[in-house]
Design a protein around this motif. Structure first.
Motif, PDB file in Angstrom:
ATOM      1  N   ALA A 154      44.000  42.856  34.784  1.00 56.27           N
ATOM      2  CA  ALA A 154      43.827  44.293  34.620  1.00 56.27           C
ATOM      3  C   ALA A 154      45.123  44.959  34.172  1.00 56.27           C
ATOM      4  O   ALA A 154      45.118  45.865  33.318  1.00 56.27           O
ATOM      5  CB  ALA A 154      43.342  44.908  35.935  1.00 56.27           C
ATOM      6  N   ALA A 160      43.975  41.249  39.297  1.00 55.77           N
ATOM      7  CA  ALA A 160      45.008  42.287  39.201  1.00 55.77           C
ATOM      8  C   ALA A 160      45.901  42.035  37.987  1.00 55.77           C
ATOM      9  O   ALA A 160      46.233  42.964  37.238  1.00 55.77           O
ATOM     10  CB  ALA A 160      45.831  42.321  40.476  1.00 55.77           C
ATOM     11  N   TRP A 206      42.275  38.427  44.891  1.00 49.36           N
ATOM     12  CA  TRP A 206      42.189  39.254  43.681  1.00 49.36           C
ATOM     13  C   TRP A 206      43.489  39.352  42.882  1.00 49.36           C
ATOM     14  O   TRP A 206      43.666  40.242  42.055  1.00 49.36           O
ATOM     15  CB  TRP A 206      41.666  40.648  44.018  1.00 49.36           C
ATOM     16  CG  TRP A 206      42.416  41.422  45.088  1.00 49.36           C
ATOM     17  CD1 TRP A 206      42.405  41.205  46.428  1.00 49.36           C
ATOM     18  CD2 TRP A 206      43.248  42.592  44.890  1.00 49.36           C
ATOM     19  NE1 TRP A 206      43.166  42.127  47.093  1.00 49.36           N
ATOM     20  CE2 TRP A 206      43.692  43.009  46.173  1.00 49.36           C
ATOM     21  CE3 TRP A 206      43.632  43.324  43.787  1.00 49.36           C
ATOM     22  CZ2 TRP A 206      44.519  44.112  46.362  1.00 49.36           C
ATOM     23  CZ3 TRP A 206      44.455  44.441  43.965  1.00 49.36           C
ATOM     24  CH2 TRP A 206      44.897  44.820  45.240  1.00 49.36           C
ATOM     25  N   THR A 232      46.955  49.616  48.320  1.00 52.10           N
ATOM     26  CA  THR A 232      45.903  49.458  47.306  1.00 52.10           C
ATOM     27  C   THR A 232      44.736  48.662  47.881  1.00 52.10           C
ATOM     28  O   THR A 232      44.889  47.925  48.859  1.00 52.10           O
ATOM     29  CB  THR A 232      46.448  48.726  46.062  1.00 52.10           C
ATOM     30  OG1 THR A 232      46.949  47.441  46.460  1.00 52.10           O
ATOM     31  CG2 THR A 232      47.560  49.515  45.397  1.00 52.10           C
ATOM     32  N   PRO A 288      42.234  46.056  41.889  1.00 51.78           N
ATOM     33  CA  PRO A 288      42.929  46.187  40.608  1.00 51.78           C
ATOM     34  C   PRO A 288      42.941  47.605  40.058  1.00 51.78           C
ATOM     35  O   PRO A 288      43.913  48.023  39.414  1.00 51.78           O
ATOM     36  CB  PRO A 288      42.144  45.240  39.694  1.00 51.78           C
ATOM     37  CG  PRO A 288      41.567  44.216  40.636  1.00 51.78           C
ATOM     38  CD  PRO A 288      41.230  44.973  41.867  1.00 51.78           C
ATOM     39  N   ASP A 289      41.891  48.383  40.306  1.00 54.73           N
ATOM     40  CA  ASP A 289      41.839  49.743  39.765  1.00 54.73           C
ATOM     41  C   ASP A 289      42.973  50.603  40.310  1.00 54.73           C
ATOM     42  O   ASP A 289      43.524  51.448  39.590  1.00 54.73           O
ATOM     43  CB  ASP A 289      40.490  50.389  40.094  1.00 54.73           C
ATOM     44  CG  ASP A 289      39.339  49.751  39.315  1.00 54.73           C
ATOM     45  OD1 ASP A 289      39.626  49.072  38.304  1.00 54.73           O
ATOM     46  OD2 ASP A 289      38.171  49.927  39.726  1.00 54.73           O
ATOM     47  N   ASP A 290      43.329  50.403  41.566  1.00 56.47           N
ATOM     48  CA  ASP A 290      44.441  51.172  42.152  1.00 56.47           C
ATOM     49  C   ASP A 290      45.760  50.823  41.470  1.00 56.47           C
ATOM     50  O   ASP A 290      46.613  51.697  41.273  1.00 56.47           O
ATOM     51  CB  ASP A 290      44.543  50.894  43.653  1.00 56.47           C
ATOM     52  CG  ASP A 290      43.350  51.426  44.424  1.00 56.47           C
ATOM     53  OD1 ASP A 290      42.696  52.362  43.919  1.00 56.47           O
ATOM     54  OD2 ASP A 290      43.071  50.902  45.519  1.00 56.47           O
ATOM     55  N   VAL A 344      46.103  49.681  38.348  1.00 55.57           N
ATOM     56  CA  VAL A 344      46.061  50.234  36.988  1.00 55.57           C
ATOM     57  C   VAL A 344      46.360  51.734  37.030  1.00 55.57           C
ATOM     58  O   VAL A 344      47.048  52.270  36.149  1.00 55.57           O
ATOM     59  CB  VAL A 344      44.689  49.964  36.339  1.00 55.57           C
ATOM     60  CG1 VAL A 344      44.563  50.717  35.015  1.00 55.57           C
ATOM     61  CG2 VAL A 344      44.495  48.469  36.128  1.00 55.57           C
ATOM     62  N   ALA A 345      45.886  52.415  38.045  1.00 58.75           N
ATOM     63  CA  ALA A 345      46.151  53.848  38.183  1.00 58.75           C
ATOM     64  C   ALA A 345      47.641  54.124  38.375  1.00 58.75           C
ATOM     65  O   ALA A 345      48.153  55.168  37.949  1.00 58.75           O
ATOM     66  CB  ALA A 345      45.348  54.427  39.349  1.00 58.75           C
ATOM     67  N   ALA A 352      46.162  46.884  30.677  1.00 58.65           N
ATOM     68  CA  ALA A 352      46.716  48.239  30.681  1.00 58.65           C
ATOM     69  C   ALA A 352      48.008  48.340  29.879  1.00 58.65           C
ATOM     70  O   ALA A 352      48.534  49.438  29.683  1.00 58.65           O
ATOM     71  CB  ALA A 352      46.959  48.686  32.120  1.00 58.65           C
TER      72      ALA A 352
END
Length: 389
Positions: free
Chosen positions: A348, A345, A341, A313, A316-318, A320-321, A352
């Protein structure tokens, strides 16, 4: 009458079975001390019935458990001979009756999960018994904790001794451990400790069972804590567990009644229905998170908890995905990534839908829990499973 008949037939008449105390959780010193107290009681009963002390001593077999703690088991059997010789000396024996020591591989050390490891445990224990000077060795089948052993389990158990005798030549030297400083010192220390236990347990009517229960309870509590923190690792159960394994099926039987397995608490946890999966939120590339990811995966598996791995990763977006309704997530990465981060993370993932954030490593103020080397694994896994319920 039975003892006299045994003496006339030239067979053993009394077995002082220390494995019964071992199965309850006693330490080596407690097992030895209890056996000496029980054997002294046998001598008293037989001599009061008119039998000579030498004849009475010749009817006794001492039976002990041996574990995969190799040097401790070697020292136990060597200390047993020394202790029994001293008991006979103080009892007025003059002939130096031959001592008969029967070693049985430990039941509590064996595990129902990943039972194949039991073959290694019993092989080490049987080797220790031979080196320690046992006159007879019984190797329990690897599948005995699962139920009635099948033909394969019994065959492997028999062949263990054959291999040690015929190929490792364990029976060719009288006392292969003799002269080793480590073994001699361990033997001395264990004999002294066991003699102290004997002094506390010995009564004219036999061992003081209440005093023994109190001693064993303290030993069990200390051992359970060592297992819970994985200071005392159990391969295949608390270390490197395999959640995908299919256990061999065996016919139920009561041969394991009264045995307190060292890993009983973890086995009970594994017996429960599988918990929901945890998202292993790995931070950064594989090289940066693999150590802590492996640690967390093995720790969670010890409690019957499987993981879904996010993989490499970059932010954080990775994570959450990769999140798919997981209530518990475990962040695994390097300290630098946590500092950079980790908080973002965690936030996030909570946004989610995650309700519990765990960090692999030292505690962080933005995480609900943490896991690292030395953690009380049993307590951690209990909390995690409760959160997953």
């Amino acid at each position: 009458a039975v003892a006299r008949l045994a003496a006339e037939r030239g067979v053993l008449g009394v077995v002082v079975d220390g494995t019964a105390v071992h199965d309850r959780g006693a330490s080596d010193a407690q097992e030895l001390g209890w056996s000496m107290a029980a054997a002294a009681r046998v001598l008293r009963v037989l001599t009061e019935a008119g039998m000579g002390v030498d004849d009475a001593a010749g009817l006794v077999e001492l039976r002990y458990a041996v574990t995969d703690e190799q040097f401790a088991s070697i020292a136990k059997l060597r200390a047993a001979r020394r202790l029994w010789a001293r008991v006979l000396e103080l009892s007025g024996a003059t002939s130096g009756a031959a001592q008969r020591v029967h070693a049985v591989t430990s039941r509590p050390m064996m595990s129902r999960y990943d039972p194949w490891v039991n073959m290694l445990r019993t092989t080490v224990a049987a080797f220790a018994a031979g080196v320690g000077g046992a006159d007879a060795v019984t190797v329990l089948p690897f599948d005995a904790p699962l139920g009635r052993p099948d033909a394969f389990g019994r065959r492997i158990a028999r062949n263990t001794s054959h291999l040690l005798i015929d190929e490792a030549h364990v029976a060719h030297v009288a006392d292969p451990a003799g002269g080793s400083y480590a073994v001699e010192k361990l033997t001395d220390d264990l004999a002294v400790a066991a003699w102290e236990v004997l002094g506390r347990l010995d009564t004219p009517d036999g061992p003081d069972e209440q005093a023994l229960d109190e001693m064993v309870a303290r030993t069990v509590e200390r051992r359970d804590q060592q297992v819970a923190t994985r200071e005392r690792p159990l391969t295949g159960l608390t270390e490197f567990p395999n959640l995908a394994e299919e256990l061999p099926e065996r016919e139920p039987y009561d041969g394991w009644a009264g045995v307190r397995s060292y890993g009983a608490a973890f086995e009970a946890m594994r017996d429960e229905p599988p918990a929901a999966r945890v998202l292993l939120a790995t931070l950064g590339p594989v090289a940066a998170h693999t150590a802590r990811a492996t640690f967390a995966t093995n720790l969670l598996a010890a409690g019957g908890v499987a993981v879904d791995v996010a993989g490499p990763t970059e932010g954080p977006d990775d994570l959450v995905a990769a999140h798919d309704g997981h209530t518990v997530v475990c962040l695994a990465g390097a300290d630098a990534a946590y500092d950079e981060w980790g908080r973002a993370a965690a936030e996030a993932l909570r946004a989610a839908g995650a309700t519990r954030v765990v960090v692999a490593g030292k505690p962080r103020e933005w995480a609900d829990d943490s896991c690292a080397t030395g953690v009380d694994a049993l307590a951690f896994l209990t909390r995690t499973r409760e959160a997953l319920a």
